[in-house]
Scaffold this motif. Structure first.
Motif, PDB file in Angstrom:
ATOM      1  N   ARG A 113       0.874  -1.169   0.000  1.00 27.25           N
ATOM      2  CA  ARG A 113       0.000   0.000   0.000  1.00 27.25           C
ATOM      3  C   ARG A 113       0.912   1.220   0.000  1.00 27.25           C
ATOM      4  N   CYS A 114       0.704   2.128  -0.923  1.00 23.53           N
ATOM      5  CA  CYS A 114       1.567   3.296  -0.990  1.00 23.53           C
ATOM      6  C   CYS A 114       0.754   4.583  -1.067  1.00 23.53           C
ATOM      7  N   PHE A 138       5.373   7.294  -1.854  1.00 22.88           N
ATOM      8  CA  PHE A 138       6.277   6.523  -1.001  1.00 22.88           C
ATOM      9  C   PHE A 138       5.525   5.386  -0.320  1.00 22.88           C
ATOM     10  N   ILE A 139       6.301   4.456   0.213  1.00 23.98           N
ATOM     11  CA  ILE A 139       5.745   3.328   0.961  1.00 23.98           C
ATOM     12  C   ILE A 139       5.751   3.688   2.444  1.00 23.98           C
ATOM     13  N   PRO A 140       4.600   3.674   3.116  1.00 22.35           N
ATOM     14  CA  PRO A 140       4.557   4.024   4.541  1.00 22.35           C
ATOM     15  C   PRO A 140       5.440   3.104   5.387  1.00 22.35           C
ATOM     16  N   ARG A 141       5.870   3.663   6.508  1.00 25.61           N
ATOM     17  CA  ARG A 141       6.672   2.945   7.491  1.00 25.61           C
ATOM     18  C   ARG A 141       7.928   2.334   6.888  1.00 25.61           C
ATOM     19  N   THR A 142       8.547   3.082   6.007  1.00 24.84           N
ATOM     20  CA  THR A 142       9.863   2.737   5.470  1.00 24.84           C
ATOM     21  C   THR A 142      10.778   3.933   5.674  1.00 24.84           C
ATOM     22  N   LEU A 143      12.073   3.667   5.626  1.00 22.48           N
ATOM     23  CA  LEU A 143      13.077   4.719   5.812  1.00 22.48           C
ATOM     24  C   LEU A 143      14.346   4.319   5.074  1.00 22.48           C
ATOM     25  N   CYS A 144      14.901   5.236   4.334  1.00 22.44           N
ATOM     26  CA  CYS A 144      16.172   4.975   3.651  1.00 22.44           C
ATOM     27  C   CYS A 144      17.312   5.390   4.576  1.00 22.44           C
ATOM     28  N   ALA A 145      17.896   4.403   5.223  1.00 19.01           N
ATOM     29  CA  ALA A 145      18.993   4.663   6.159  1.00 19.01           C
ATOM     30  C   ALA A 145      20.073   3.602   5.962  1.00 19.01           C
TER      31      ALA A 145
END
Length: 208
Positions: A26-27, A66-73
């Motif tokens: 879901r995005c 964006f895709i919820p509950r994601t993070l680019c780290a």
């Protein structure tokens, strides 16, 4: 009355990417091809805000969000470091971007869609990992036939790569801000999504 449902969920933190993630996500869509203004979710409030007018003739070639509950780290950036044999690239600190292909005309952003990731574009933006997951709208009449990015018509792939490697460029400026690294297929896209969810959990869930 259930007062828990009186408030709008924050699209980054308050919405689940779905139980079938990463095969189906879901995005949240921020901008669509007809937008002449770049909208972006305000991280504090969750509302769409105007990031900047589109000064030049760059048009996003698909639904973009964006895709919820994601993070680019750290974990997400590790794949980029491996791809370019470096160790100094960090994640951009934003949720994982996604571009959703569909034959339908979606007239505005601020909507949720279900999409099937089929690949991605690995980019480096001013020294930071900045992956773009490529997906197709679930049950789309035209694009649902594609299960991997290598099945897409080459013209579609070229349009996507051209947009994401030029949309931040300023005419007359020889310095390129965004560097194209490579394309990858559905399996790698799933791994990028998993890692971005891990990065999110470590920062926003486990760190509480």
């Amino acid at each position: 009355m259930d007062f828990k449902n009186l408030h709008k969920a924050h699209p980054w933190h308050g919405i689940s990417p779905g139980d079938l993630t990463p095969e189906e996500v879901r995005c949240f869509i921020e901008i669509v091809p007809t937008d002449t203004v770049k909208y972006e979710v305000d991280k504090e409030t969750g509302y769409l805000s105007i990031d900047r007018p589109q000064k030049f003739s760059n048009i996003v070639p698909a639904l973009y969000g964006f895709i919820p509950r994601t993070l680019c780290a750290t974990h997400t950036a590790e794949l980029t470091n491996k791809a370019v044999a470096r160790f100094d690239i960090e994640g951009d600190g934003d949720p994982l971007d996604i571009c959703v292909l569909t034959e339908k005309d979606v007239t505005h952003g601020d909507v949720l869609v279900r999409a099937i990731p089929i690949g991605g574009i690995r980019l480096i933006d001013t020294g930071q990992a900045d992956d773009k997951i490529i997906a197709v709208l679930k049950n789309d009449a035209m694009y649902t036939q594609y299960a991997d990015i290598n099945q897409l018509p080459m013209a579609v792939v070229r349009r996507l790569v051209h947009y994401f490697t030029t949309y931040k460029d300023i005419p007359g400026d020889v310095k390129k801000r965004t560097e194209f690294v490579n394309l990858y297929g559905a399996n790698e896209a799933h791994e990028v999504i998993r890692r971005s969810m891990q990065d999110y959990d470590e920062k926003f869930v486990e760190g509480k």
